[in-house]
Design a protein around this motif. Structure first.
Motif, PDB file in Angstrom:
ATOM      1  N   PRO A 184       0.845  -1.179   0.118  1.00 15.14           N
ATOM      2  CA  PRO A 184      -0.041   0.028  -0.136  1.00 15.14           C
ATOM      3  C   PRO A 184       1.092   1.174   0.103  1.00 15.14           C
ATOM      4  CG  PRO A 184      -0.133  -0.843   2.326  1.00 15.14           C
ATOM      5  CD  PRO A 184       0.880  -1.925   1.215  1.00 15.14           C
ATOM      6  N   ASP A 185       0.030   2.330  -0.365  1.00 14.73           N
ATOM      7  CA  ASP A 185       0.857   3.691  -0.266  1.00 14.73           C
ATOM      8  C   ASP A 185       1.217   3.770   1.126  1.00 14.73           C
ATOM      9  OD1 ASP A 185       1.922   6.212  -0.243  1.00 14.73           O
ATOM     10  OD2 ASP A 185      -0.026   6.910  -1.491  1.00 14.73           O
ATOM     11  N   LEU A 186       2.698   3.746   1.407  1.00 10.80           N
ATOM     12  CA  LEU A 186       3.260   3.830   2.807  1.00 10.80           C
ATOM     13  C   LEU A 186       3.375   5.272   3.330  1.00 10.80           C
ATOM     14  CD1 LEU A 186       5.939   1.137   2.613  1.00 10.80           C
ATOM     15  CD2 LEU A 186       3.378   1.048   3.461  1.00 10.80           C
ATOM     16  N   SER A 187       3.024   6.372   2.369  1.00 11.69           N
ATOM     17  CA  SER A 187       3.299   7.645   2.799  1.00 11.69           C
ATOM     18  C   SER A 187       1.873   8.035   3.553  1.00 11.69           C
ATOM     19  CB  SER A 187       3.358   8.765   1.483  1.00 11.69           C
ATOM     20  OG  SER A 187       2.180   8.656   0.569  1.00 11.69           O
ATOM     21  N   VAL A 188       0.913   7.285   3.590  1.00 10.46           N
ATOM     22  CA  VAL A 188      -0.348   7.491   4.223  1.00 10.46           C
ATOM     23  C   VAL A 188      -0.427   6.453   5.522  1.00 10.46           C
ATOM     24  CG1 VAL A 188      -2.685   7.331   3.917  1.00 10.46           C
ATOM     25  CG2 VAL A 188      -1.553   8.028   2.153  1.00 10.46           C
ATOM     26  N   ILE A 189      -0.386   7.315   6.485  1.00 12.11           N
ATOM     27  CA  ILE A 189      -0.747   6.368   7.919  1.00 12.11           C
ATOM     28  C   ILE A 189      -2.078   6.181   8.348  1.00 12.11           C
ATOM     29  CG2 ILE A 189      -0.526   6.983  10.381  1.00 12.11           C
ATOM     30  CD1 ILE A 189       1.654   9.056   9.912  1.00 12.11           C
ATOM     31  N   PRO A 190      -2.431   5.057   8.472  1.00  9.54           N
ATOM     32  CA  PRO A 190      -1.512   3.935   8.888  1.00  9.54           C
ATOM     33  C   PRO A 190      -1.251   2.721   8.214  1.00  9.54           C
ATOM     34  CG  PRO A 190      -3.631   3.650   9.777  1.00  9.54           C
ATOM     35  CD  PRO A 190      -3.885   4.531   8.842  1.00  9.54           C
ATOM     36  N   ASN A 191      -1.219   3.167   6.758  1.00 10.35           N
ATOM     37  CA  ASN A 191      -0.986   1.946   5.742  1.00 10.35           C
ATOM     38  C   ASN A 191       0.188   0.913   6.176  1.00 10.35           C
ATOM     39  OD1 ASN A 191      -3.302   2.617   4.373  1.00 10.35           O
ATOM     40  ND2 ASN A 191      -2.090   3.875   2.805  1.00 10.35           N
ATOM     41  N   GLY A 192       1.409   1.454   6.622  1.00 13.72           N
ATOM     42  CA  GLY A 192       2.420   0.783   6.954  1.00 13.72           C
ATOM     43  C   GLY A 192       2.172  -0.196   8.102  1.00 13.72           C
ATOM     44  N   ALA A 193       1.466   0.200   9.055  1.00 16.10           N
ATOM     45  CA  ALA A 193       1.244  -0.655  10.440  1.00 16.10           C
ATOM     46  C   ALA A 193       0.104  -1.942   9.893  1.00 16.10           C
ATOM     47  CB  ALA A 193       0.708   0.115  11.396  1.00 16.10           C
ATOM     48  N   LEU A 194      -0.959  -1.432   8.900  1.00 15.06           N
ATOM     49  CA  LEU A 194      -1.910  -2.268   8.474  1.00 15.06           C
ATOM     50  C   LEU A 194      -1.171  -3.407   7.676  1.00 15.06           C
ATOM     51  CD1 LEU A 194      -4.639   0.080   7.854  1.00 15.06           C
ATOM     52  CD2 LEU A 194      -4.594  -1.170   9.979  1.00 15.06           C
ATOM     53  N   TRP A 195      -0.387  -2.804   6.739  1.00 14.96           N
ATOM     54  CA  TRP A 195       0.596  -3.866   5.897  1.00 14.96           C
ATOM     55  C   TRP A 195       1.029  -4.888   6.705  1.00 14.96           C
ATOM     56  CZ3 TRP A 195       5.871  -2.760   3.862  1.00 14.96           C
ATOM     57  CH2 TRP A 195       6.246  -3.774   3.231  1.00 14.96           C
ATOM     58  N   ALA A 196       1.820  -4.387   7.671  1.00 18.59           N
ATOM     59  CA  ALA A 196       2.570  -5.246   8.653  1.00 18.59           C
ATOM     60  C   ALA A 196       1.546  -6.384   9.401  1.00 18.59           C
ATOM     61  CB  ALA A 196       3.253  -4.377   9.870  1.00 18.59           C
ATOM     62  N   GLU A 197       0.605  -5.835   9.847  1.00 19.19           N
ATOM     63  CA  GLU A 197      -0.334  -6.975  10.252  1.00 19.19           C
ATOM     64  C   GLU A 197      -0.678  -7.780   9.569  1.00 19.19           C
ATOM     65  OE1 GLU A 197      -1.464  -7.390  13.714  1.00 19.19           O
ATOM     66  OE2 GLU A 197      -0.131  -5.924  14.114  1.00 19.19           O
ATOM     67  N   ALA A 198      -1.076  -7.439   8.191  1.00 16.64           N
ATOM     68  CA  ALA A 198      -1.608  -8.434   7.217  1.00 16.64           C
ATOM     69  C   ALA A 198      -0.572  -9.394   6.776  1.00 16.64           C
ATOM     70  CB  ALA A 198      -1.895  -7.562   5.785  1.00 16.64           C
ATOM     71  N   GLU A 199       0.901  -8.930   6.700  1.00 17.49           N
ATOM     72  CA  GLU A 199       1.897  -9.744   6.534  1.00 17.49           C
ATOM     73  C   GLU A 199       2.068 -10.983   7.666  1.00 17.49           C
ATOM     74  OE1 GLU A 199       3.906 -10.341   4.039  1.00 17.49           O
ATOM     75  OE2 GLU A 199       3.783  -8.467   2.673  1.00 17.49           O
ATOM     76  N   VAL A 200       1.664 -10.503   8.719  1.00 16.42           N
ATOM     77  CA  VAL A 200       1.906 -11.636  10.014  1.00 16.42           C
ATOM     78  C   VAL A 200       0.777 -12.605   9.805  1.00 16.42           C
ATOM     79  CG1 VAL A 200       1.266 -11.815  12.273  1.00 16.42           C
ATOM     80  CG2 VAL A 200       2.411  -9.865  11.914  1.00 16.42           C
ATOM     81  N   ALA A 201      -0.323 -12.176   9.338  1.00 19.58           N
ATOM     82  CA  ALA A 201      -1.589 -13.387   9.061  1.00 19.58           C
ATOM     83  C   ALA A 201      -1.120 -14.380   7.852  1.00 19.58           C
ATOM     84  CB  ALA A 201      -2.945 -12.685   8.513  1.00 19.58           C
ATOM     85  N   LYS A 202      -0.352 -13.586   6.706  1.00 18.72           N
ATOM     86  CA  LYS A 202       0.184 -14.395   5.608  1.00 18.72           C
ATOM     87  C   LYS A 202       1.167 -15.389   6.041  1.00 18.72           C
ATOM     88  CE  LYS A 202       2.951 -12.869   2.502  1.00 18.72           C
ATOM     89  NZ  LYS A 202       3.670 -12.067   1.618  1.00 18.72           N
ATOM     90  N   ARG A 203       2.209 -14.902   6.865  1.00 19.57           N
ATOM     91  CA  ARG A 203       2.982 -15.816   7.414  1.00 19.57           C
ATOM     92  C   ARG A 203       2.460 -16.916   7.875  1.00 19.57           C
ATOM     93  NH1 ARG A 203       5.812 -10.903   8.339  1.00 19.57           N
ATOM     94  NH2 ARG A 203       5.570 -10.943  10.490  1.00 19.57           N
ATOM     95  N   TRP A 204       1.682 -16.597   8.953  1.00 26.38           N
ATOM     96  CA  TRP A 204       0.956 -17.788   9.834  1.00 26.38           C
ATOM     97  C   TRP A 204       0.356 -18.786   8.886  1.00 26.38           C
ATOM     98  CZ3 TRP A 204       0.448 -17.980  15.138  1.00 26.38           C
ATOM     99  CH2 TRP A 204      -0.517 -19.070  15.862  1.00 26.38           C
ATOM    100  N   VAL A 205      -0.392 -18.385   7.735  1.00 28.38           N
ATOM    101  CA  VAL A 205      -0.966 -19.216   7.064  1.00 28.38           C
ATOM    102  C   VAL A 205      -0.150 -19.897   6.156  1.00 28.38           C
ATOM    103  CG1 VAL A 205      -2.700 -19.435   4.959  1.00 28.38           C
ATOM    104  CG2 VAL A 205      -3.252 -17.661   7.046  1.00 28.38           C
ATOM    105  N   LEU A 206       0.870 -19.469   5.378  1.00 27.24           N
ATOM    106  CA  LEU A 206       1.835 -20.073   4.761  1.00 27.24           C
ATOM    107  C   LEU A 206       2.624 -21.171   5.658  1.00 27.24           C
ATOM    108  CD1 LEU A 206       3.078 -16.998   2.865  1.00 27.24           C
ATOM    109  CD2 LEU A 206       2.113 -18.960   1.944  1.00 27.24           C
ATOM    110  N   ALA A 207       2.991 -21.011   6.636  1.00 26.07           N
ATOM    111  CA  ALA A 207       3.882 -22.008   7.620  1.00 26.07           C
ATOM    112  C   ALA A 207       2.781 -22.924   7.828  1.00 26.07           C
ATOM    113  CB  ALA A 207       3.935 -21.251   9.016  1.00 26.07           C
ATOM    114  N   THR A 208       1.413 -23.018   7.972  1.00 26.74           N
ATOM    115  CA  THR A 208       0.711 -23.995   8.312  1.00 26.74           C
ATOM    116  C   THR A 208       0.394 -24.897   6.909  1.00 26.74           C
ATOM    117  OG1 THR A 208      -1.293 -22.671   8.223  1.00 26.74           O
ATOM    118  CG2 THR A 208      -0.360 -23.104  10.495  1.00 26.74           C
ATOM    119  N   LEU A 209       0.086 -24.173   6.101  1.00 22.64           N
ATOM    120  CA  LEU A 209      -0.235 -24.882   4.745  1.00 22.64           C
ATOM    121  C   LEU A 209       0.953 -25.623   4.128  1.00 22.64           C
ATOM    122  CD1 LEU A 209      -2.270 -22.157   2.479  1.00 22.64           C
ATOM    123  CD2 LEU A 209      -2.791 -24.555   3.186  1.00 22.64           C
ATOM    124  N   ALA A 210       2.098 -25.305   4.683  1.00 21.86           N
ATOM    125  CA  ALA A 210       3.356 -25.830   4.191  1.00 21.86           C
ATOM    126  C   ALA A 210       3.567 -27.147   4.729  1.00 21.86           C
ATOM    127  CB  ALA A 210       4.663 -25.144   4.869  1.00 21.86           C
TER     128      ALA A 210
END
Length: 339
Positions: free
Chosen positions: A73-99
């Protein structure tokens, strides 16, 4: 999710840790080893979004999970950076379990999904973001990582459950469906349970949003949205089997016990009897609901699973579990038309 050990002192680590609370060692999760290692070669996104994975050997800087992200997302807009980070946490969790079922492992020659993380809030104004999967690209609206926005959307859509983890599981299920549809036996068995996925998708969604789910949908579908089209039935059902298996895996890993007719498997992802696994998970959900009610919270798993829904869950567990599944050939012994 499993519990892990610190590579320095052997202390217990949780999947989202980036440091050991016992010895303060910096650590990183290594998806290829399914273990934590010392953080000498951590992902370059560690500082920006808190990624706690080790750098992929095929990349000079990023981990296996972050390599799948093509758009942020456009990281110049707050709080897109923090929301992106939270979304990546969920992605890592799902990828690790699907593995654990053989999907999307590091070094796999199979096509990997590409993630587009977007936000309606940009420096140029508000833009519409549609979440979904198309041609191997998974688009996620990072606003869904905001608790208030997600609760608002859940209430507006009259949903029992809505999380970023659920979104990831749902959209990845669409991606996996495209892979499975080329395997012998899958399409025939799928259509017998879920219906013809070749039915007009756009017309089905238009009808669903105009009229809602059919009367008595609870008998056949895990959620109202699952009734919209066989593709959505598959994605919702697959997301739920992933919820249930991960619940059992996490409970066993932490040493919990609960009243159930069957013995919980030592490794829920290695279980071969889907019927038993689903019963164990349902019993765990009922026990967990008592705990959340004791805190005045909503039920952890607020779903009633009918026999028809359990059949679909068992089907999804069978086809998602690549480690134990044998391809089912048509009666002729030849590959079917989808093979």
């Amino acid at each position: 999710m499993r519990l892990y050990n610190c590579p320095s002192c052997g202390g217990m680590l949780y999947f989202m840790n980036s440091a050991c609370s016992a010895c303060n060692a910096d650590v990183a999760f290594h998806p290829g080893k399914d273990a934590f290692v010392e953080a000498d070669e951590a992902c370059s996104n560690r500082d920006e979004i808190g990624c706690n994975w080790a750098r992929d050997l095929a990349d000079e800087s990023l981990c296996h999970a972050c390599r799948m992200t093509d758009v942020v997302p456009d990281l110049s807009v707050i709080p897109n950076g923090a929301l992106w980070a939270e979304a990546e946490v969920a992605k890592r969790w799902v990828l690790a379990t699907l593995a654990r079922w053989g999907w999307f492992r590091a070094g796999s020659p199979e096509p990997l999904p590409a993630f587009h993380f977007k936000s309606a809030q940009t420096r140029d104004g508000t833009k519409r973001v549609m979440m979904g999967h198309a041609n191997g690209v998974i688009t996620i609206n990072v606003a869904e990582a905001d608790d208030a926005i997600r609760v608002r959307n859940r209430q507006m859509l009259d949903e029992e459950y809505r999380t970023m983890l659920g979104h990831m599981r749902h959209e990845l299920a669409h991606f996996i469906f495209d892979r499975l549809s080329t395997e012998p036996g899958f399409s025939e068995q799928f259509r017998a349970l879920f219906g013809d996925e070749q039915a007009d998708y756009g017309a089905a969604l238009k009808r669903h949003y105009a009229k809602g789910p059919p009367a008595g949908w609870q008998e056949q579908y895990v959620t109202p949205y699952a009734s919209a089209h066989p593709h959505e039935d598959w994605a919702e059902t697959s997301a739920h089997i992933l919820h249930l298996v991960d619940m059992v895996d996490s409970a066993v890993a932490t040493g919990l016990s609960w009243p159930t007719q069957y013995r919980p498997p030592a490794d829920a992802y290695a279980a071969t009897d889907g019927n038993e696994l689903i019963h164990v998970a349902i019993d765990l959900g009922m026990a967990s609901n008592q705990l959340t009610r004791a805190m005045g919270l909503n039920d952890l798993y607020p779903f009633v699973l009918t026999p028809a829904v359990r059949d679909k869950l068992e089907f999804a567990q069978h086809w998602l579990n690549r480690a134990v599944r044998e391809p089912i050939l048509p009666a002729s012994g030849q590959r079917g038309p989808d093979g």
